[in-house]
Write a protein that holds these residues in place. Structure first.
Motif, PDB file in Angstrom:
ATOM      1  N   SER A 117       0.894  -1.216   0.253  1.00  0.00           N
ATOM      2  CA  SER A 117      -0.314  -0.312   0.136  1.00  0.00           C
ATOM      3  C   SER A 117       0.804   1.373   0.243  1.00  0.00           C
ATOM      4  O   SER A 117      -0.036   2.076   0.675  1.00  0.00           O
ATOM      5  CB  SER A 117      -1.128  -0.044   0.967  1.00  0.00           C
ATOM      6  N   GLY A 118       1.800   1.264  -0.375  1.00  0.00           N
ATOM      7  CA  GLY A 118       2.829   2.505  -0.842  1.00  0.00           C
ATOM      8  C   GLY A 118       2.910   2.882  -1.741  1.00  0.00           C
ATOM      9  O   GLY A 118       3.607   4.176  -1.618  1.00  0.00           O
ATOM     10  N   ARG A 119       2.298   2.153  -3.448  1.00  0.00           N
ATOM     11  CA  ARG A 119       2.441   2.855  -3.673  1.00  0.00           C
ATOM     12  C   ARG A 119       1.010   2.959  -4.194  1.00  0.00           C
ATOM     13  O   ARG A 119       0.459   1.638  -4.352  1.00  0.00           O
ATOM     14  CB  ARG A 119       3.556   1.829  -4.799  1.00  0.00           C
ATOM     15  N   SER A 120       0.240   3.957  -5.332  1.00  0.00           N
ATOM     16  CA  SER A 120      -1.019   3.814  -5.994  1.00  0.00           C
ATOM     17  C   SER A 120      -0.457   3.680  -7.934  1.00  0.00           C
ATOM     18  O   SER A 120       0.024   4.290  -7.754  1.00  0.00           O
ATOM     19  CB  SER A 120      -1.330   4.770  -5.937  1.00  0.00           C
ATOM     20  N   TYR A 121      -1.184   2.627  -8.317  1.00  0.00           N
ATOM     21  CA  TYR A 121      -1.259   2.598  -9.465  1.00  0.00           C
ATOM     22  C   TYR A 121      -1.916   3.944 -10.112  1.00  0.00           C
ATOM     23  O   TYR A 121      -0.976   4.468 -11.449  1.00  0.00           O
ATOM     24  CB  TYR A 121      -1.476   1.442  -9.640  1.00  0.00           C
ATOM     25  N   TYR A 122      -2.886   4.611  -9.725  1.00  0.00           N
ATOM     26  CA  TYR A 122      -3.227   5.637 -10.659  1.00  0.00           C
ATOM     27  C   TYR A 122      -2.493   6.803 -10.043  1.00  0.00           C
ATOM     28  O   TYR A 122      -2.818   7.792 -11.000  1.00  0.00           O
ATOM     29  CB  TYR A 122      -4.741   5.791  -9.740  1.00  0.00           C
ATOM     30  N   LEU A 123      -1.389   6.603  -9.027  1.00  0.00           N
ATOM     31  CA  LEU A 123      -1.097   8.662  -8.849  1.00  0.00           C
ATOM     32  C   LEU A 123       0.525   8.103  -8.554  1.00  0.00           C
ATOM     33  O   LEU A 123       1.456   9.407  -9.203  1.00  0.00           O
ATOM     34  CB  LEU A 123      -0.914   8.826  -6.932  1.00  0.00           C
ATOM     35  N   ASP A 124       1.216   7.108  -9.159  1.00  0.00           N
ATOM     36  CA  ASP A 124       2.406   7.116  -9.879  1.00  0.00           C
ATOM     37  C   ASP A 124       2.917   6.315 -10.513  1.00  0.00           C
ATOM     38  O   ASP A 124       2.286   4.782 -11.181  1.00  0.00           O
ATOM     39  CB  ASP A 124       2.774   5.863  -8.516  1.00  0.00           C
ATOM     40  N   LYS A 125       3.509   7.280 -11.579  1.00  0.00           N
ATOM     41  CA  LYS A 125       3.549   7.242 -13.591  1.00  0.00           C
ATOM     42  C   LYS A 125       4.511   5.363 -13.375  1.00  0.00           C
ATOM     43  O   LYS A 125       4.980   5.043 -13.745  1.00  0.00           O
ATOM     44  CB  LYS A 125       4.053   7.667 -14.140  1.00  0.00           C
ATOM     45  N   ASP A 126       5.661   5.602 -12.399  1.00  0.00           N
ATOM     46  CA  ASP A 126       6.796   5.111 -12.126  1.00  0.00           C
ATOM     47  C   ASP A 126       5.960   2.898 -11.967  1.00  0.00           C
ATOM     48  O   ASP A 126       6.240   2.224 -12.913  1.00  0.00           O
ATOM     49  CB  ASP A 126       7.929   4.185 -11.534  1.00  0.00           C
TER      50      ASP A 126
END
Length: 278
Positions: free
Chosen positions: A83-92
């Motif tokens: 849950s530390g990265r968001s698919y929709y907010l993190d382009k990488d």
């Protein structure tokens, strides 16, 4: 059987994975071994210092085979479930998931691996229930796939799907043998599913068996902490957590939460002493 320490250091290469029944499409033995190391640290909630910990193990695994499909699956799955990265907010992160999907188009990618790719993609995009259905379909065909089992288990926990968390483990348990790598961790996962379904006596029995096999199984410890809390045994909880502290605090990924349970018992004891002093 005396309590044992089941933290592992004998990692499976490509042939060992195939012999186990969970084949990997990579032909790089070092990548296959590091996949085992990453999976083991994830299931056990600890960092293996000899490998530089979980994150370094992931880095080494991908470095040894940049096209390792299941390497990208476990890496992206851990990022998504963590849950530390968001698919929709993190382009990488989007790009990394796309790379995983592109690698899955290779003719060498196994059908089970393609299902894993789909499940991680679904989870990253917020379709957690659908992802679990895919992992369960993997387990129907291959109940020894610990990554599918663990990803599903954690996802059911996040969604408060308690019967599914219990039953997912129960369905595959009979297919496992005690000599298999990571076998002992099934007890902690099954115990917690039982506990969350209010089957406290059975959950305690299963958790204690897990700790008998592997005293460092902090998820069995966690399940025991819940059982003792829910059955009003805070004094016993304090004794249990204090006497086993050096067993579970080595699992840094969960130790802070187990210390929280330890603290709750002590708060309850203080309140009970205050109540009786009135």
């Amino acid at each position: 059987m005396s309590k044992g320490n089941a933290m592992r250091n004998n990692w499976r290469d490509c042939k060992a994975w195939k012999d186990f029944g969970v084949e990997l499409s990579t032909t790089n033995n070092e990548a296959a071994k590091l996949f085992d190391a990453v999976l083991t640290q994830y299931v056990g909630w600890y960092d293996d210092d000899s490998l530089g910990g979980l994150e370094k193990s992931v880095e080494k695994m991908i470095g040894n085979d940049p096209n390792f499909v299941m390497g990208h699956v476990i890496k992206n799955g851990l990022d998504a479930l963590g849950s530390g990265r968001s698919y929709y907010l993190d382009k990488d992160f989007q790009a990394e998931v796309q790379t995983m999907m592109d690698l899955g188009k290779s003719p060498s990618t196994l059908p089970r691996e393609k299902k894993h790719i789909n499940a991680v993609k679904l989870w990253a995009q917020g379709e957690m229930t659908e992802a679990c259905l895919v992992w369960e379909s993997i387990l129907e065909e291959n109940p020894l796939d610990m990554l599918a089992l663990k990803f599903a288990h954690d996802s059911y926990f996040y969604q408060a799907h308690h019967p599914q968390m219990r039953d997912s483990i129960a369905r595959v348990f009979p297919k496992w043998e005690s000599s298999m790598p990571l076998y002992s961790y099934l007890y902690g996962m099954h115990s917690f599913g039982l506990e969350e379904c209010n089957h406290y006596a059975e959950a305690e029995k299963v958790a204690r068996k897990g700790l008998e096999l592997n005293r460092n199984d902090c998820w069995s410890t966690h399940s025991m902490a819940h059982v003792l809390e829910m059955t009003g045994r805070s004094s016993e909880g304090i004794q249990f957590m204090s006497s086993t502290e050096n067993d579970w605090n080595v699992c840094a990924m969960l130790a802070c939460h187990n210390y929280w349970h330890y603290g709750v018992y002590n708060i309850e004891r203080v309140w009970m002493e205050l109540f009786y002093s009135l």
